[in-house]
Scaffold this active site. Structure first.
Site, PDB file in Angstrom:
ATOM      1  N   ARG A 171       0.318  -1.664  -0.194  1.00 64.46           N
ATOM      2  CA  ARG A 171      -0.237   0.245   0.181  1.00 64.46           C
ATOM      3  C   ARG A 171       0.767   1.686   0.346  1.00 64.46           C
ATOM      4  O   ARG A 171       0.786   2.564  -0.640  1.00 64.46           O
ATOM      5  CB  ARG A 171      -0.931  -0.142   0.945  1.00 64.46           C
ATOM      6  CG  ARG A 171      -2.175  -0.548   1.075  1.00 64.46           C
ATOM      7  CD  ARG A 171      -1.859  -2.327   0.183  1.00 64.46           C
ATOM      8  NE  ARG A 171      -3.222  -2.372  -0.279  1.00 64.46           N
ATOM      9  CZ  ARG A 171      -3.619  -3.758   1.058  1.00 64.46           C
ATOM     10  NH1 ARG A 171      -3.121  -3.659   2.301  1.00 64.46           N
ATOM     11  NH2 ARG A 171      -4.801  -4.224   1.149  1.00 64.46           N
ATOM     12  N   ASP A 200      -0.089  -6.550  -3.633  1.00 66.61           N
ATOM     13  CA  ASP A 200      -1.146  -6.413  -3.208  1.00 66.61           C
ATOM     14  C   ASP A 200      -2.112  -5.913  -4.543  1.00 66.61           C
ATOM     15  O   ASP A 200      -1.157  -5.893  -5.372  1.00 66.61           O
ATOM     16  CB  ASP A 200      -1.655  -5.162  -1.706  1.00 66.61           C
ATOM     17  CG  ASP A 200      -3.165  -6.091  -1.181  1.00 66.61           C
ATOM     18  OD1 ASP A 200      -4.605  -5.673  -1.902  1.00 66.61           O
ATOM     19  OD2 ASP A 200      -2.597  -6.369   0.453  1.00 66.61           O
ATOM     20  N   HIS A 270      -6.519  -9.765  -4.304  1.00 68.66           N
ATOM     21  CA  HIS A 270      -5.815  -9.047  -3.984  1.00 68.66           C
ATOM     22  C   HIS A 270      -4.220  -9.127  -5.072  1.00 68.66           C
ATOM     23  O   HIS A 270      -3.540  -8.811  -4.711  1.00 68.66           O
ATOM     24  CB  HIS A 270      -5.073  -9.342  -2.618  1.00 68.66           C
ATOM     25  CG  HIS A 270      -5.868  -8.630  -1.586  1.00 68.66           C
ATOM     26  ND1 HIS A 270      -6.008  -7.389  -1.214  1.00 68.66           N
ATOM     27  CD2 HIS A 270      -6.192  -9.487  -0.647  1.00 68.66           C
ATOM     28  CE1 HIS A 270      -7.199  -7.015  -0.261  1.00 68.66           C
ATOM     29  NE2 HIS A 270      -7.432  -8.609   0.200  1.00 68.66           N
ATOM     30  N   ASP A 333      -7.268 -14.359   1.044  1.00 67.97           N
ATOM     31  CA  ASP A 333      -7.928 -13.994   1.705  1.00 67.97           C
ATOM     32  C   ASP A 333      -8.691 -12.614   1.362  1.00 67.97           C
ATOM     33  O   ASP A 333      -8.582 -12.545  -0.381  1.00 67.97           O
ATOM     34  CB  ASP A 333      -7.495 -12.841   2.760  1.00 67.97           C
ATOM     35  CG  ASP A 333      -6.673 -10.976   2.681  1.00 67.97           C
ATOM     36  OD1 ASP A 333      -6.022 -12.266   1.537  1.00 67.97           O
ATOM     37  OD2 ASP A 333      -7.021 -10.073   2.627  1.00 67.97           O
ATOM     38  N   GLU A 334     -10.114 -12.479   1.082  1.00 63.13           N
ATOM     39  CA  GLU A 334     -10.779 -11.375   0.276  1.00 63.13           C
ATOM     40  C   GLU A 334     -11.282 -11.644  -0.699  1.00 63.13           C
ATOM     41  O   GLU A 334     -10.260 -10.433  -1.257  1.00 63.13           O
ATOM     42  CB  GLU A 334     -10.354  -9.783   1.112  1.00 63.13           C
ATOM     43  CG  GLU A 334     -10.142  -9.302   2.608  1.00 63.13           C
ATOM     44  CD  GLU A 334     -10.064  -7.949   2.707  1.00 63.13           C
ATOM     45  OE1 GLU A 334     -10.176  -7.523   3.652  1.00 63.13           O
ATOM     46  OE2 GLU A 334      -9.336  -8.250   2.784  1.00 63.13           O
ATOM     47  N   TRP A 406      -7.376 -14.233  11.384  1.00 70.13           N
ATOM     48  CA  TRP A 406      -6.866 -12.592  11.814  1.00 70.13           C
ATOM     49  C   TRP A 406      -8.750 -11.397  11.638  1.00 70.13           C
ATOM     50  O   TRP A 406      -8.437 -10.792  12.610  1.00 70.13           O
ATOM     51  CB  TRP A 406      -6.607 -11.987  10.425  1.00 70.13           C
ATOM     52  CG  TRP A 406      -7.728 -11.902   8.984  1.00 70.13           C
ATOM     53  CD1 TRP A 406      -7.706 -12.929   8.141  1.00 70.13           C
ATOM     54  CD2 TRP A 406      -8.275 -10.657   8.853  1.00 70.13           C
ATOM     55  NE1 TRP A 406      -8.750 -12.720   7.385  1.00 70.13           N
ATOM     56  CE2 TRP A 406      -8.721 -11.228   7.614  1.00 70.13           C
ATOM     57  CE3 TRP A 406      -8.432  -9.682   9.056  1.00 70.13           C
ATOM     58  CZ2 TRP A 406      -9.740 -11.009   6.704  1.00 70.13           C
ATOM     59  CZ3 TRP A 406      -9.605  -8.513   8.322  1.00 70.13           C
ATOM     60  CH2 TRP A 406     -10.788  -9.588   7.085  1.00 70.13           C
ATOM     61  N   ASP A 433      -2.464  -0.733  12.595  1.00 69.96           N
ATOM     62  CA  ASP A 433      -3.397   0.544  11.465  1.00 69.96           C
ATOM     63  C   ASP A 433      -4.243   0.947  12.143  1.00 69.96           C
ATOM     64  O   ASP A 433      -4.716   2.185  11.538  1.00 69.96           O
ATOM     65  CB  ASP A 433      -3.318  -0.168  10.460  1.00 69.96           C
ATOM     66  CG  ASP A 433      -4.118  -1.189  10.124  1.00 69.96           C
ATOM     67  OD1 ASP A 433      -4.137  -2.189  11.166  1.00 69.96           O
ATOM     68  OD2 ASP A 433      -5.313  -1.413   9.572  1.00 69.96           O
ATOM     69  N   TRP A 482      -0.769  -2.589   8.547  1.00 71.23           N
ATOM     70  CA  TRP A 482      -1.790  -2.336   7.178  1.00 71.23           C
ATOM     71  C   TRP A 482      -1.022  -0.481   6.748  1.00 71.23           C
ATOM     72  O   TRP A 482      -0.710  -0.126   7.808  1.00 71.23           O
ATOM     73  CB  TRP A 482      -2.563  -2.456   7.265  1.00 71.23           C
ATOM     74  CG  TRP A 482      -3.161  -3.988   7.730  1.00 71.23           C
ATOM     75  CD1 TRP A 482      -3.812  -4.912   8.233  1.00 71.23           C
ATOM     76  CD2 TRP A 482      -2.396  -5.475   6.664  1.00 71.23           C
ATOM     77  NE1 TRP A 482      -3.489  -6.477   8.557  1.00 71.23           N
ATOM     78  CE2 TRP A 482      -3.041  -6.493   7.007  1.00 71.23           C
ATOM     79  CE3 TRP A 482      -2.376  -5.540   4.838  1.00 71.23           C
ATOM     80  CZ2 TRP A 482      -2.554  -7.680   6.162  1.00 71.23           C
ATOM     81  CZ3 TRP A 482      -2.241  -6.679   5.004  1.00 71.23           C
ATOM     82  CH2 TRP A 482      -2.668  -7.757   5.293  1.00 71.23           C
TER      83      TRP A 482
END
Length: 776
Positions: A171, A200, A270, A333-334, A406, A433, A482
């Site tokens: 990021r 990512d 991601h 993830d995600e 997580w 974060d 993060w």
């Protein structure tokens, strides 16, 4: 020239000895962070560190030689005394390093201090290194000084073998030197795993020679969203990557400090940055752009494309060649499945493999499991262990996978019950974060959550739900950093420290030896090391704590102020900035009208930051609240009177100030204690679409004098929320045409039962968050 060098060297030693003789005397304190398991004082005399001190290590032992070099560096930085290194362990005034300790825990060490020598003996060179860290952190101040180490025996070993911290460089990119600084910070806190989040949607950070466009295209985004507003951008290109040579240098730098670098290449979600370079790997073929906003992207790798698996394995082959780590993380993830549902290749593979939807998982979730299992088998065939975020449990866990839990404790619990190792890093305690304080307005922009250092410290990674055998699979703890909102490394430091110190004690120290107040009293000594290294850190631990309780008289509150040992507290109630000339706090006081409370704590060597509260006092303040519909057990508020305690929540949804309802309507009754004339009723609500917290859909109110017969005084439906509105706090003010006598006020607020069609999680259960209720 040679004689001149000898003379100057002798003169320098003479001056160093003279300067130390004039320096103040300091005594080391072994109660460091993390706290050693066993500290036993002895009567063998104090060891004096001076210019003649030597550090001895076994000849030919490269690991202990590096440990000795680091110890000499640490001592010089802290005391201006630089011991010489030797392989001769005979004589006095010696610090002797060895690694012959008999202990099944290879990171154990024994530290013995007597008048003539300090001995640090580890069960391995790593154990010796942690003894060095204890010795280093035992120095209570920095600068030239006559330093004495009291005689002691310390027997110590870590609770968990895996003690990790993750840094996201995708990021926001951080330089080679800044990553080394992060590793130094981990070493200071006895952390032995550096989880490096390298890829990512917003950037690809590692050179892959077979796919050069990953660094040519995927490593740079054209601009970045500003703050939390996805409609505003800074217009500045951002990016960077690490060459394979730099990555190997980072691995070596970390290994010298007994830290394993664990790389993460997140897949199959991601991956938008990679798709921007190689669009043929996506379901639609693109075009794709490196993302400039945060959040979850619908575009993911095409699981039905054979070229995708080849790409993933090619990348991981080069990554494994760079990183010799035991673990390799592949995310998982995600990963939204919407593109797979529409993709003919994905659907064909689902049919070919017989991946059917059942009561637990969809066919697309089974497809992700198939993809991840294939990748996991590839990694394990190369002698490595695979790890991923707890979503890899969905659709059936990949074989031999270690789970990074997580989203809460449940992922780790499920993994342990299935016989898989788990590393606990729940968002509730270890996401650094999140804001460190509820006073968001005074902080740099962060993720919209709240994790004070106390919450991190109180984390227990082993659930009582697990049996003794299952608990063995909880192999460690990890803090995650993060960096969506961390543009500079100084901000990374600020968000990480000192909460990483709290996490390190969770990782290292046995729970029965943990005590937060004791931890807080030990922290100033560690802050001296932070200051020495010019680390940027939060001081919220030393701010004034504001405690609010009910006063004897209704409509008022008692204020109790506390701070850490050695502080003098000052406060104001008129909104002015507090100074040492303001009200000095001596005892609990009462507030009976709305005001702004501002506080500071003055310590002998520094002044804390401010802690403030906008106190909202009304006839309902500290009134009893009866919940006709109970709030969700995740968000019940910090006290039974959370809605009437005079304290206001802000846009940090998990501060404890908000009472939350999921898929249910709020329905409660406030008892004012006696019949009173009322004219105005106000209710505050939070709206945060990114957290699935939506506005109410209507409000109803009734009043009563006896609690049995209620009169309807207000009802008004509300329209659904339009798209693209930022987070905000709303206040519904209900003004009656004329005063009414009432003791009881009943309020019902309708919730938005599901997320609207414009939201990325349309149809999912929405939340209603309510805060302070006032009556005038």
């Amino acid at each position: 020239m040679y004689l001149k060098q000898i003379f100057l060297g002798a003169l320098g030693l003479l001056f160093a000895t003279f300067a130390q003789a004039q320096a103040p005397k300091t005594t080391a304190n072994y109660r460091v962070v993390p706290l050693p398991q066993e500290i036993s004082n002895t009567s063998a005399g104090a060891f004096a560190l001076n210019a003649q001190t030597r550090i001895a290590y076994p000849k030919g032992n490269a690991a202990l030689q590096k440990d000795a070099e680091l110890l000499a560096q640490y001592l010089f930085e802290a005391t201006k005394v630089r011991p010489t290194l030797t392989t001769n362990a005979q004589g006095r005034n010696l610090i002797v390093l060895s690694a012959t300790l008999k202990n099944n825990n290879k990171e154990a060490y024994r530290l013995d201090v007597s008048k003539d020598r300090i001995s640090i003996n580890g069960a391995s060179a790593a154990g010796t290194f942690y003894g060095i860290q204890t010795l280093r952190k035992a120095i209570p101040q920095t600068g030239a000084q006559k330093l004495f180490f009291p005689s002691v025996t310390i027997n110590d070993q870590p609770r968990f073998g895996y003690r990790g911290a993750m840094l996201d460089v995708a990021r926001h990119f951080f330089s080679f030197e800044e990553v080394k600084t992060f590793i130094d910070i981990l070493a200071l806190h006895n952390i032995n795993r550096f989880h490096w989040h390298l890829t990512d949607d917003q950037g690809w950070r590692i050179e892959i020679k077979k796919y050069p466009r990953l660094t040519e295209v995927s490593s740079m985004r054209p601009e970045t969203m500003v703050g939390h507003d996805a409609s505003k951008f800074d217009g500045k290109p951002h990016g960077g990557f690490y060459t394979q040579e730099q990555a190997r240098a980072i691995v070596k730098y970390a290994a010298d400090r007994h830290i394993m670098v664990v790389p993460e290449i997140d897949m199959p979600g991601h991956m938008v940055a990679a798709l921007a370079a190689y669009p043929e790997l996506g379901c639609t073929g693109g075009p794709y752009k490196v993302r400039t906003t945060w959040g979850v992207a619908e575009d993911v790798l095409c699981a039905g494309n054979e070229r995708t698996l080849k790409f993933a394995k090619d990348v991981l082959s080069e990554v494994m060649n760079i990183f010799p780590s035991e673990y390799l993380y592949i995310g998982g993830d995600e990963c939204p499945k919407s593109s797979w549902e529409k993709c003919s290749r994905c659907q064909a593979l689902i049919k070919e493999k017989g991946l059917a939807t059942d009561e637990k998982h969809t066919a697309e979730e089974r497809l992700q499991s198939y993809f991840m299992s294939d990748i996991a088998n590839f990694i394990t065939a190369h002698g490595r262990k695979v790890g991923g975020w707890d979503e890899i449990l969905e659709g059936g866990i990949a074989p031999n996978a270690t789970v990074l839990s997580w989203r809460g404790m449940e992922g780790g619990i499920e993994a342990a019950r299935l016989g898989h190792d788990a590393i606990m890093c729940p968002v509730s305690h270890l996401y650094l974060d999140y804001y460190q304080t509820a006073d968001r307005e005074s902080e740099p922009t962060a993720f919209n959550g709240f994790i004070p250092i106390e919450r991190t410290y109180d984390f227990n990674p082993v659930s009582p739900k697990l049996t003794a055998n299952e608990a063995k699979h909880i192999i460690g703890v990890q803090a995650n950093v993060w960096t969506e909102y961390m543009k500079t490394f100084k901000q990374v430091e600020y968000m990480t420290l000192p909460r990483l110190a709290a996490a390190s004690e969770v990782q290292w120290t046995m729970p029965e030896k943990k005590n937060f107040d004791d931890f807080a009293n030990r922290m100033p000594q560690l802050l001296n090391v932070y200051n020495l290294n010019k680390y940027n850190y939060g001081r919220h631990l030393f701010n004034v704590n504001i405690d609010v309780t009910a006063a004897d008289k209704p409509g008022s509150i008692n204020i109790t102020l506390t701070a850490r040992k050695g502080a003098t507290i000052y406060y104001t109630l008129d909104g002015s900035k507090p100074t040492t000339k303001s009200n000095r706090y001596t005892q609990t006081f009462t507030v009976n009208k709305s005001c702004k409370l501002r506080t500071i704590a003055v310590y002998p060597s520094f002044t804390s930051g401010e802690n403030t509260e906008d106190l909202l006092i009304s006839k309902a303040t500290m009134a009893n609240v009866k919940y006709n519909v109970e709030p969700n057990n995740k968000y019940p508020g910090l006290s039974p009177r959370e809605l009437t305690n005079g304290l206001q929540g802000n846009v940090i949804f998990n501060s404890g100030r908000w009472v939350g309802y999921e898929g249910k309507d709020l329905d409660l009754t406030i008892d004012l204690g006696e019949v009173k004339p009322i004219r105005l009723i106000s209710v505050r609500t939070l709206v945060s679409p990114s957290q699935w917290i939506m506005p109410h859909r209507g409000i109803w109110m009734w009043v009563s004098t006896d609690g049995k017969n209620f009169e309807d005084i207000y009802d008004l439906p509300a329209e659904p929320m339009p798209a693209n509105k930022p987070d905000y706090i709303d206040t519904d003010n209900v003004l009656l045409p004329m005063p009414k006598d009432a003791r009881y006020v009943r309020i019902k607020m309708l919730s938005e039962k599901s997320m609207p069609a414009w939201h990325p999680n349309a149809g999912k259960t929405a939340w209603l968050f309510v805060d302070e209720i006032t009556v005038e």
